[in-house]
Write a protein that holds these residues in place. Structure first.
Motif, PDB file in Angstrom:
ATOM      1  N   ARG A  11     -21.451 -10.121  -2.981  1.00 24.65           N
ATOM      2  CA  ARG A  11     -20.446  -9.795  -3.992  1.00 24.65           C
ATOM      3  C   ARG A  11     -20.059  -8.318  -3.971  1.00 24.65           C
ATOM      4  N   GLY A  12     -21.023  -7.432  -3.757  1.00 23.07           N
ATOM      5  CA  GLY A  12     -20.710  -6.004  -3.726  1.00 23.07           C
ATOM      6  C   GLY A  12     -19.745  -5.661  -2.618  1.00 23.07           C
ATOM      7  N   GLY A  13     -19.980  -6.210  -1.419  1.00 20.21           N
ATOM      8  CA  GLY A  13     -19.088  -5.939  -0.302  1.00 20.21           C
ATOM      9  C   GLY A  13     -17.710  -6.534  -0.505  1.00 20.21           C
ATOM     10  N   VAL A  14     -17.662  -7.750  -1.021  1.00 22.45           N
ATOM     11  CA  VAL A  14     -16.374  -8.413  -1.245  1.00 22.45           C
ATOM     12  C   VAL A  14     -15.560  -7.669  -2.294  1.00 22.45           C
ATOM     13  N   MET A  15     -16.211  -7.223  -3.369  1.00 28.38           N
ATOM     14  CA  MET A  15     -15.497  -6.485  -4.407  1.00 28.38           C
ATOM     15  C   MET A  15     -15.096  -5.094  -3.929  1.00 28.38           C
ATOM     16  N   SER A  16     -15.922  -4.475  -3.079  1.00 32.14           N
ATOM     17  CA  SER A  16     -15.575  -3.151  -2.562  1.00 32.14           C
ATOM     18  C   SER A  16     -14.428  -3.226  -1.566  1.00 32.14           C
ATOM     19  N   LEU A  17     -14.323  -4.349  -0.838  1.00 23.14           N
ATOM     20  CA  LEU A  17     -13.158  -4.523   0.028  1.00 23.14           C
ATOM     21  C   LEU A  17     -11.890  -4.558  -0.810  1.00 23.14           C
ATOM     22  N   ARG A  18     -11.995  -5.059  -2.024  1.00 27.54           N
ATOM     23  CA  ARG A  18     -10.875  -5.004  -2.960  1.00 27.54           C
ATOM     24  C   ARG A  18     -10.429  -3.564  -3.172  1.00 27.54           C
ATOM     25  N   THR A  19     -11.391  -2.637  -3.222  1.00 30.38           N
ATOM     26  CA  THR A  19     -11.069  -1.222  -3.368  1.00 30.38           C
ATOM     27  C   THR A  19     -10.232  -0.727  -2.195  1.00 30.38           C
ATOM     28  N   SER A  20     -10.633  -1.103  -0.976  1.00 26.86           N
ATOM     29  CA  SER A  20      -9.868  -0.686   0.196  1.00 26.86           C
ATOM     30  C   SER A  20      -8.446  -1.240   0.147  1.00 26.86           C
ATOM     31  N   VAL A  21      -8.300  -2.475  -0.330  1.00 27.05           N
ATOM     32  CA  VAL A  21      -6.972  -3.073  -0.446  1.00 27.05           C
ATOM     33  C   VAL A  21      -6.125  -2.302  -1.457  1.00 27.05           C
ATOM     34  N   ILE A  22      -6.730  -1.932  -2.593  1.00 26.60           N
ATOM     35  CA  ILE A  22      -5.992  -1.181  -3.614  1.00 26.60           C
ATOM     36  C   ILE A  22      -5.596   0.192  -3.099  1.00 26.60           C
ATOM     37  N   LEU A  23      -6.503   0.862  -2.390  1.00 27.57           N
ATOM     38  CA  LEU A  23      -6.171   2.172  -1.829  1.00 27.57           C
ATOM     39  C   LEU A  23      -5.096   2.047  -0.763  1.00 27.57           C
ATOM     40  N   GLY A  24      -5.098   0.930  -0.029  1.00 31.19           N
ATOM     41  CA  GLY A  24      -4.016   0.689   0.918  1.00 31.19           C
ATOM     42  C   GLY A  24      -2.683   0.532   0.218  1.00 31.19           C
ATOM     43  N   ALA A  25      -2.701  -0.182  -0.910  1.00 23.92           N
ATOM     44  CA  ALA A  25      -1.479  -0.322  -1.706  1.00 23.92           C
ATOM     45  C   ALA A  25      -1.012   1.024  -2.239  1.00 23.92           C
ATOM     46  N   GLN A  26      -1.976   1.869  -2.611  1.00 21.98           N
ATOM     47  CA  GLN A  26      -1.641   3.210  -3.104  1.00 21.98           C
ATOM     48  C   GLN A  26      -0.964   4.033  -2.014  1.00 21.98           C
ATOM     49  N   ALA A  27      -1.322   3.767  -0.747  1.00 24.27           N
ATOM     50  CA  ALA A  27      -0.740   4.519   0.368  1.00 24.27           C
ATOM     51  C   ALA A  27       0.653   4.007   0.743  1.00 24.27           C
ATOM     52  N   ILE A  28       0.836   2.685   0.758  1.00 22.40           N
ATOM     53  CA  ILE A  28       2.109   2.137   1.236  1.00 22.40           C
ATOM     54  C   ILE A  28       3.130   1.931   0.129  1.00 22.40           C
ATOM     55  N   GLY A  29       2.676   1.830  -1.129  1.00 19.94           N
ATOM     56  CA  GLY A  29       3.597   1.544  -2.223  1.00 19.94           C
ATOM     57  C   GLY A  29       4.679   2.592  -2.422  1.00 19.94           C
ATOM     58  N   PRO A  30       4.318   3.859  -2.625  1.00 23.86           N
ATOM     59  CA  PRO A  30       5.357   4.872  -2.870  1.00 23.86           C
ATOM     60  C   PRO A  30       6.411   4.967  -1.775  1.00 23.86           C
ATOM     61  N   PRO A  31       6.042   5.012  -0.471  1.00 24.32           N
ATOM     62  CA  PRO A  31       7.106   5.097   0.545  1.00 24.32           C
ATOM     63  C   PRO A  31       8.048   3.900   0.553  1.00 24.32           C
ATOM     64  N   LEU A  32       7.548   2.720   0.194  1.00 22.13           N
ATOM     65  CA  LEU A  32       8.418   1.548   0.178  1.00 22.13           C
ATOM     66  C   LEU A  32       9.563   1.696  -0.822  1.00 22.13           C
ATOM     67  N   PHE A  33       9.365   2.532  -1.827  1.00 18.59           N
ATOM     68  CA  PHE A  33      10.408   2.748  -2.830  1.00 18.59           C
ATOM     69  C   PHE A  33      11.163   4.063  -2.599  1.00 18.59           C
ATOM     70  N   THR A  34      10.453   5.117  -2.186  1.00 19.32           N
ATOM     71  CA  THR A  34      11.114   6.418  -2.048  1.00 19.32           C
ATOM     72  C   THR A  34      11.972   6.511  -0.792  1.00 19.32           C
ATOM     73  N   LEU A  35      11.539   5.904   0.314  1.00 22.10           N
ATOM     74  CA  LEU A  35      12.307   6.019   1.553  1.00 22.10           C
ATOM     75  C   LEU A  35      13.685   5.375   1.442  1.00 22.10           C
ATOM     76  N   PRO A  36      13.803   4.139   0.934  1.00 18.76           N
ATOM     77  CA  PRO A  36      15.165   3.590   0.766  1.00 18.76           C
ATOM     78  C   PRO A  36      16.008   4.401  -0.202  1.00 18.76           C
ATOM     79  N   ALA A  37      15.361   4.896  -1.269  1.00 20.15           N
ATOM     80  CA  ALA A  37      16.120   5.628  -2.281  1.00 20.15           C
ATOM     81  C   ALA A  37      16.668   6.943  -1.745  1.00 20.15           C
ATOM     82  N   THR A  38      15.889   7.619  -0.891  1.00 17.18           N
ATOM     83  CA  THR A  38      16.287   8.938  -0.409  1.00 17.18           C
ATOM     84  C   THR A  38      16.998   8.887   0.940  1.00 17.18           C
ATOM     85  N   ARG A  39      16.445   8.116   1.882  1.00 21.80           N
ATOM     86  CA  ARG A  39      17.034   8.076   3.222  1.00 21.80           C
ATOM     87  C   ARG A  39      18.346   7.304   3.236  1.00 21.80           C
TER      88      ARG A  39
END
Length: 411
Positions: free
Chosen positions: A343-371
């Motif tokens: 359970r600890g590993g499975v829940m911690s992988l959730r953390t990596s997924v959330i941090l991945g979302a934190q990395a890709i989320g902003p550019p998905l919105f800012t790049l179309p808006a600005t470029r």
């Protein structure tokens, strides 16, 4: 021992509950209280805003890679035995920032914090909820613990901004609370029964990873992790990035009012999360996640259609309902999918997924808006349509309406 499935309420008189809440509440201090201090940090060290922003990056980067490793050792040696050192390191390294005189020292200490704290602590606290509780009560406690994360995340920017107005390093003193929580957990939190069971692997990392993957129902795990990635991408990219720019550029709001509107949405999410246990009496976890994406869609399209700041506030509140449904439900679903030894590993992988979302989320919105120079309204509307389609996909994955109610197979 985990509570029986027949027990569904929140155990408000249990000291264990408040220790879990305290553990979860210190996790959002990672970035939220430091963001408002970045201009003061730039002035204090005479650096550009881009270099001061590395204080955030230095924290986030290590956690994305180390979260599953921390989770693995939490499974191997016992989650409480790992949580206490993580809380101590997180707190001591944070307070130590107040003693340094160079920016690179700040970055090193922030990297140390990020390797054990923030979302990693949140995932470990949620894993402990899965250890202690079963059935609807698990959803109820998961909702309260998730709400504590949301409340702390909402209050963080306000508190950090007030402290940063006094001194650039004042917000870092708040990390001392993590040391206090570590002491309370060490002395008063009883070890869950699963800590004595160990893992079924032979002790090698590769064996653990293979066994953990093999233990998960592949289809259900992909659905839940995919919903986590999609939901938090919309949250980080849409609500925390695109909406503030929209409010500033279109409605002329200053940063203080923008922060207040976003905080309002996070508060709505926290309140909804508290009632997750009650919703779980009638809906499956996948059912709540599916409905959550429906509210995401309504909220994002509502922001696009709003003609005033008040309209944006109402739309953010609708989005907050969806986020309050998703937060504890995906955590409960993952906790139910994973055996206690993983359970600890499975829940911690959730953390990596959330941090991945934190990395890709902003550019998905800012790049179309600005470029593409289309502004932020169109990307938010497209994201709303995407959320609606994702909800339809989840509905189909659940097998229709009957897959969304209690008693159907959980994902």
């Amino acid at each position: 021992m985990p509570d029986s499935d027949e027990t569904t309420g929140v155990p408000w008189r249990s000291p264990r509950l408040y220790l879990l809440v305290a553990m979860a509440a210190v996790a959002p201090l990672d970035v939220n209280i430091i963001g408002p201090a970045l201009p003061a940090i730039a002035d204090a060290f005479d650096v550009s805003s881009a270099r001061s922003g590395l204080v955030i990056t230095a924290f986030a980067a290590p956690g994305a890679f180390l979260a599953p490793i921390v989770g693995m050792y939490a499974d191997r040696f016992g989650r409480r035995r790992i949580v206490v050192p993580c809380l101590l390191i997180y707190g001591v390294a944070g307070v130590a920032v107040t003693l340094v005189t160079e920016l690179w020292m700040v970055l090193v200490l922030r990297a140390v914090q990020g390797s054990v704290g923030g979302s990693i602590l949140a995932s470990l606290s949620l894993a402990l909820v899965g250890d202690y509780y079963d059935g609807p009560r698990r959803n109820a406690v998961m909702g309260v613990v998730s709400a504590s994360i949301s409340f702390s995340a909402a209050a963080g920017p306000v508190l950090g901004g007030v402290l940063a107005a006094r001194s650039w390093d004042a917000p870092f003193y708040l990390y001392g609370s993590s040391v206090v929580v570590a002491g309370l957990v060490y002395y008063y939190l009883d070890a869950p029964a699963v800590e004595a069971e160990g893992t079924s692997s032979d002790g090698r990392d590769g064996s653990y990873i293979r066994a953990a993957i093999a233990s998960l129902p592949t289809r259900q795990a992909l659905v839940v992790y995919g919903a986590t990635l999609a939901g938090f991408t919309l949250f980080f990219g849409g609500v925390l990035t695109a909406v503030p720019f929209l409010l500033e550029e279109t409605y002329g709001l200053e940063s203080g009012r923008v922060g207040a509107l976003v905080t309002g949405a996070m508060m709505v999410a926290a309140v909804v999360a508290v009632f997750n246990g009650r919703f779980a009496r009638y809906l499956s976890n996948l059912g709540m996640v599916t409905i959550g994406f429906g509210f995401y869609a309504l909220g994002l399209v509502g922001v696009w259609a709003a003609g005033s700041a008040t309209g944006v506030l109402l739309a953010l509140g609708v989005f907050g309902i969806g986020h309050g449904l998703l937060l504890p439900s995906v955590a409960s679903a993952l906790s139910a999918l994973a055996g206690p030894e993983f359970r600890g590993g499975v829940m911690s992988l959730r953390t990596s997924v959330i941090l991945g979302a934190q990395a890709i989320g902003p550019p998905l919105f800012t790049l179309p808006a600005t470029r593409l120079d289309v502004g932020y309204e169109l990307p938010l509307a497209v994201a709303g349509v995407g959320a609606a389609l994702f909800a339809v996909g989840l509905f189909a994955a659940a097998g229709g309406r009957t897959g969304l109610v209690v008693g159907a197979a959980e994902s």
